[in-house]
Motif scaffolding. Structure first.
Motif, PDB file in Angstrom:
ATOM      1  N   LEU A 143       0.827  -1.197   0.000  1.00 13.72           N
ATOM      2  CA  LEU A 143       0.000   0.000   0.000  1.00 13.72           C
ATOM      3  C   LEU A 143       0.868   1.256   0.000  1.00 13.72           C
ATOM      4  O   LEU A 143       2.004   1.243   0.467  1.00 13.72           O
ATOM      5  CB  LEU A 143      -0.928   0.013   1.214  1.00 13.72           C
ATOM      6  N   ARG A 144       0.286   2.336  -0.515  1.00 11.68           N
ATOM      7  CA  ARG A 144       0.934   3.637  -0.566  1.00 11.68           C
ATOM      8  C   ARG A 144       0.030   4.672   0.079  1.00 11.68           C
ATOM      9  O   ARG A 144      -1.140   4.374   0.383  1.00 11.68           O
ATOM     10  CB  ARG A 144       1.252   4.000  -2.025  1.00 11.68           C
ATOM     11  N   PRO A 145       0.532   5.878   0.331  1.00 13.11           N
ATOM     12  CA  PRO A 145      -0.308   6.882   1.006  1.00 13.11           C
ATOM     13  C   PRO A 145      -1.636   7.133   0.301  1.00 13.11           C
ATOM     14  O   PRO A 145      -2.643   7.440   0.966  1.00 13.11           O
ATOM     15  CB  PRO A 145       0.582   8.135   0.983  1.00 13.11           C
ATOM     16  N   ALA A 146      -1.671   6.993  -1.032  1.00 10.84           N
ATOM     17  CA  ALA A 146      -2.904   7.262  -1.768  1.00 10.84           C
ATOM     18  C   ALA A 146      -3.845   6.057  -1.825  1.00 10.84           C
ATOM     19  O   ALA A 146      -4.943   6.163  -2.368  1.00 10.84           O
ATOM     20  CB  ALA A 146      -2.564   7.710  -3.190  1.00 10.84           C
ATOM     21  N   SER A 147      -3.448   4.916  -1.264  1.00 12.02           N
ATOM     22  CA  SER A 147      -4.286   3.717  -1.324  1.00 12.02           C
ATOM     23  C   SER A 147      -5.561   3.897  -0.512  1.00 12.02           C
ATOM     24  O   SER A 147      -5.600   4.628   0.498  1.00 12.02           O
ATOM     25  CB  SER A 147      -3.516   2.510  -0.789  1.00 12.02           C
ATOM     26  N   ASN A 148      -6.623   3.204  -0.931  1.00 14.19           N
ATOM     27  CA  ASN A 148      -7.907   3.217  -0.227  1.00 14.19           C
ATOM     28  C   ASN A 148      -7.843   2.165   0.881  1.00 14.19           C
ATOM     29  O   ASN A 148      -7.986   0.968   0.620  1.00 14.19           O
ATOM     30  CB  ASN A 148      -9.039   2.912  -1.213  1.00 14.19           C
ATOM     31  N   LEU A 149      -7.630   2.604   2.116  1.00 13.93           N
ATOM     32  CA  LEU A 149      -7.446   1.685   3.238  1.00 13.93           C
ATOM     33  C   LEU A 149      -8.718   0.897   3.517  1.00 13.93           C
ATOM     34  O   LEU A 149      -8.650  -0.304   3.850  1.00 13.93           O
ATOM     35  CB  LEU A 149      -7.008   2.451   4.482  1.00 13.93           C
ATOM     36  N   TYR A 150      -9.875   1.521   3.361  1.00 13.50           N
ATOM     37  CA  TYR A 150     -11.136   0.805   3.601  1.00 13.50           C
ATOM     38  C   TYR A 150     -11.283  -0.367   2.626  1.00 13.50           C
ATOM     39  O   TYR A 150     -11.629  -1.484   3.024  1.00 13.50           O
ATOM     40  CB  TYR A 150     -12.322   1.759   3.450  1.00 13.50           C
ATOM     41  N   ALA A 151     -11.004  -0.119   1.340  1.00 11.70           N
ATOM     42  CA  ALA A 151     -11.115  -1.188   0.341  1.00 11.70           C
ATOM     43  C   ALA A 151     -10.099  -2.289   0.625  1.00 11.70           C
ATOM     44  O   ALA A 151     -10.394  -3.482   0.444  1.00 11.70           O
ATOM     45  CB  ALA A 151     -10.905  -0.618  -1.061  1.00 11.70           C
ATOM     46  N   TYR A 152      -8.919  -1.914   1.096  1.00  9.76           N
ATOM     47  CA  TYR A 152      -7.892  -2.913   1.440  1.00  9.76           C
ATOM     48  C   TYR A 152      -8.364  -3.791   2.595  1.00  9.76           C
ATOM     49  O   TYR A 152      -8.280  -5.028   2.530  1.00  9.76           O
ATOM     50  CB  TYR A 152      -6.592  -2.200   1.818  1.00  9.76           C
ATOM     51  N   GLU A 153      -8.860  -3.176   3.668  1.00 11.98           N
ATOM     52  CA  GLU A 153      -9.300  -3.956   4.826  1.00 11.98           C
ATOM     53  C   GLU A 153     -10.488  -4.848   4.474  1.00 11.98           C
ATOM     54  O   GLU A 153     -10.599  -5.970   4.980  1.00 11.98           O
ATOM     55  CB  GLU A 153      -9.642  -3.011   5.966  1.00 11.98           C
TER      56      GLU A 153
END
Length: 353
Positions: A143-153
């Motif tokens: 992941l990178r700072p611009a990644s969507n953390l909600y979609a990742y989780e």
């Protein structure tokens, strides 16, 4: 057979704590285990076991947005920053055909997966890491700072395995398709007939399978009108030529489970000791040149005229990295790439065994 007793999960975690800045791959080698076993020991301690459901992973990654895709082998690490889009799923072959992230995936080689969280000061670095049956890495997504953390989780929750045991069973490394084949089954005449009849570079692998030859065996046999041996420094010279001339290339790094491709120019080439590093904005490459045993220039016929690749191999006969001049289907090979490839320093070709 190696009879050493492997460290327990607790011992593996303790070793990680004792030398926190060592790369996972290097630490696993020091402990005499695979990288997959190292991560399995951290289940419940920063790692979650996830199922290697490749199609679900690829479709789920589209929503995560910008990430860094990493594919490696023993001698090269290929990193691309971008988005997983233009995904084509499949049980035997899958593809990602985005402008930046370009992958050819072989799902049956993906055996173990982990979602990993690693603290870095006040930050948490998150990644998805997949391994083959021997515990070697096939593909990683950081992941990178611009990644969507909600979609990742959400994706991690969907892929989470019912088993979170801190151990994983791995197979011993076996023979590879690119390794030398002991019983040479084809005659030179057969090889040249098949080779001259190629109309697409993708037919090359099927030709080798039909003739029961490894890539290196075929190149030694076929004759220097189709394949010629280059000085090992040719790879470094090629990098400098294409960077200086802003020449767009295709750079392939792969393993049993994934091939990752960069298409376009390269700018920032940084040789450091026995490594060549490319440090561009969206493309990073780390190549261990001391592991290169042979470098070949290879000419393959296509419907659009022949195309020329540069291919580097290790002492085990496995391909480390491969390069072409960038072109579209239906286009002839770039003249500047062909001229450069044909004028890199050659050395006498070894005769076939």
């Amino acid at each position: 057979m190696d009879q050493r007793v492997k460290p327990s999960p607790a011992e593996i975690r303790r070793a990680r704590e004792d030398i926190p800045n060592t790369r996972e791959r290097d630490l696993a080698a020091q402990l005499g285990i695979s990288e997959a076993e190292l991560l399995a020991a951290h289940c419940g301690f920063g790692a979650v076991r996830i199922e290697p459901r490749v199609n679900d992973l690829l479709t789920g990654l589209e929503a995560v947005g910008e990430v860094m895709a990493l594919t490696c082998n023993e001698s090269a690490v290929h990193e691309k920053i971008g988005v997983y889009d233009k995904v084509l799923t499949g049980n035997h072959h899958a593809m990602v055909l985005g402008d930046d992230i370009d992958l050819r995936i072989f799902p049956k080689a993906w055996a173990h997966g982990f979602a990993v969280e690693k603290r870095d000061g006040d930050d948490i670095r998150r990644s998805l890491q997949y391994f083959d049956a021997t515990g070697k890495a096939v593909h990683k997504v950081h992941l990178r700072p611009a990644s969507n953390l909600y979609a990742y989780e959400k994706l991690v929750a969907e892929l989470e395995s019912s088993s979170q045991e801190p151990i994983v069973s791995v197979m011993a490394s076996g023979a590879d398709d690119d390794a030398e084949i002991s019983d040479q089954a084809a005659a030179v005449e057969d090889l040249r007939e098949h080779w001259s009849g190629l109309t697409d570079v993708h037919q090359f692998f099927d030709m080798l399978q039909t003739l029961k030859l490894s890539r290196c065996q075929a190149m030694r046999m076929v004759g220097q009108d189709y394949a010629w041996l280059l000085d090992n420094d040719a790879v470094g010279a090629m990098f400098q030529h294409v960077a200086d001339g802003e020449m767009p290339i295709m750079c392939f790094v792969g393993n049993r489970g994934c091939i990752q491709i960069h298409s376009g120019p390269i700018k920032s080439v940084k040789p450091i000791g026995s490594r060549i590093n490319v440090l561009d904005d969206t493309f990073h490459l780390h190549l261990r040149t001391h592991n290169i045993r042979e470098v070949w220039a290879v000419r393959k016929p296509t419907r659009d005229g022949h195309v020329t690749s540069l291919e580097a191999y290790g002492a085990d006969g496995k391909m480390i990295i491969q390069f072409f001049g960038t072109r579209q289907e239906g286009e002839r090979e770039r003249g500047d790439w062909r001229f450069m490839a044909e004028n890199l320093p050659r050395i006498p070709s070894p005769t076939a065994a």
